[in-house]
Design an enzyme around this catalytic site. Sequence first.
Site, short mmCIF file in Angstrom:
data_model
loop_
_atom_site.label_atom_id
_atom_site.label_comp_id
_atom_site.label_asym_id
_atom_site.label_seq_id
_atom_site.Cartn_x
_atom_site.Cartn_y
_atom_site.Cartn_z
N LYS A 1 0.84 -1.21 0.00
CA LYS A 1 0.00 0.00 0.00
C LYS A 1 0.87 1.25 0.00
CE LYS A 1 -3.61 2.47 2.53
NZ LYS A 1 -4.65 2.41 3.58
N HIS B 1 -7.88 -29.88 -32.76
CA HIS B 1 -8.86 -28.91 -32.28
C HIS B 1 -9.69 -29.45 -31.11
CE1 HIS B 1 -7.68 -26.37 -35.52
NE2 HIS B 1 -8.16 -27.16 -36.46
#
Length: 529
Positions: free
Chosen positions: A140, A281
């Site tokens: 922070k 695929h």
Amino acid sequence: MTDLVPLRRALISVSDKTGLVDLAQALAARGVELLSTGGTALALRKAGLSVRDVADVTGFPEMMDGRVKTLHPKVHGGLLALRDDQEHLAAMEAHGIAPIDLLVVNLYPFEETVAKGAAYADCIENIDIGGPAMIRAAAKNHAFVNVVTDVEDYHALLAELDANDDQTTLAFRKKLAQIAYARTAAYDAAVSTWMAAAIGEQTPRRRAFAGTLAQSLRYGENPHQKAAFYVDGSNRPGVATATQHQGKELSYNNINDTDAAFELVAEFDPAEGPACAIIKHANPCGVARGATLAEAYSRAFDCDRTSAFGGIVALNQTLDAATAEEIVKIFTEVVIAPGADDAAKEIFAAKKNLRLLTTDGLPDAKAALLAYRQVAGGFLVQDKDTGHVSAADLKVVTRIAPTDAQIADLLFAWNVAKHVKSNAIVYVRDGATVGVGAGQMSRVDSALIAAKKAERMAEALGLAEPLTKGSAVASDAFFPFPDGLLEAAAAGATCVIQPGGSMRDDEVIAAADEAGLAMVFTGQRHFRH
């Protein structure tokens, strides 16, 4: 915000001691004061470094088995104080709080403890409290404080100091802060996910997932899509844990298809013989068993040679030279196997674009896992489809019962159908797929497409008739009408496996009897979307 910030004081408290001494020595050489706790302080002193205990700073000893040591204003004040705020500076002076410019923390090994199958109490003890609190405080206050949570960032920190006369830039501190918040988020996700499972909460009110970047990909499914590959730390054998021996970087589609191939071939126990799956695929274009791995590959290849070009090959046993010689006869994107012998690697070495992955094992096809998928505004979570049936689970519903040989093919087809996009129809003969119909909106169309592919392959192989003649056929879900079943019969199938459960089961059974088919119900379906 201030850009360049000097580094004068560091707090180091790490569980993973990798690179610790080298980092601390480099910091000390720059005149940085070192604060530390417990085992970290001991390791640094053993290396001859001067270290001040956090307990000396706070005036409180470590207590409660180390649970309370850094949760103190003199630690968090040193991390959170804004150095350009006069009130903050006055409070620091009044209470004897010195600034901390660098926090180096890696957390208790909670994930590793869970992975080892530790008892509930041991897992709880490995939940870090002080570490995440300090990390979040330092992150922070990144305007003034550097926070390092990963060993791999030690070098980057030292390089930053070298480049800026023992100072760090705001851009660098921002990057460290983002990494730090991602680490605490992943840590909390691991804890909450474990606890939900531990208490039997199947649908917790909030669910979090996390991963660690394994690879930035060139693009996603298409070149205009950005993509990356993240690993979840589960160590399940597969593409995420594999060793790549050769070939160019895996693509998004490579990873997706390789995973599909390996999960499919894992359905076949290597102790029961070699098996091969070829994927294109995300759908199988050929799956087979064989007396040898080379035979299994050849039989899988013969299901659909056209689609196999540029496909993914997965094997359930160690790749050998004979199999490698067959595979390199056509262009193949990826081969994945539990292992590969030196002769096979040498054969593949001549194909520089062929990727070879080894995993040192197969994934457990029955392991309880979660699968999830993003949708607009949320994501779906479900158990991975680990459903299996055995011969004893099958219910014969026709006048003709399948033979033992037919049951073997039916179960093989059923295992493959689980990995085929719905609507799925799979024809199998003698332990090899001979036709696969995938991803159609109509089950009838899937049956027709699979049969047509078999006809084309029969012509290519010079066979008198398609191998669907005398085959077993699997449908991933029930036949809602007799039409799909009758198309399979027209293709030459002699026995059928399907879930059952349609309102028209009686009509479908009657059609099967009239066609002379043996049919069994599983009571379980395998939709795959």
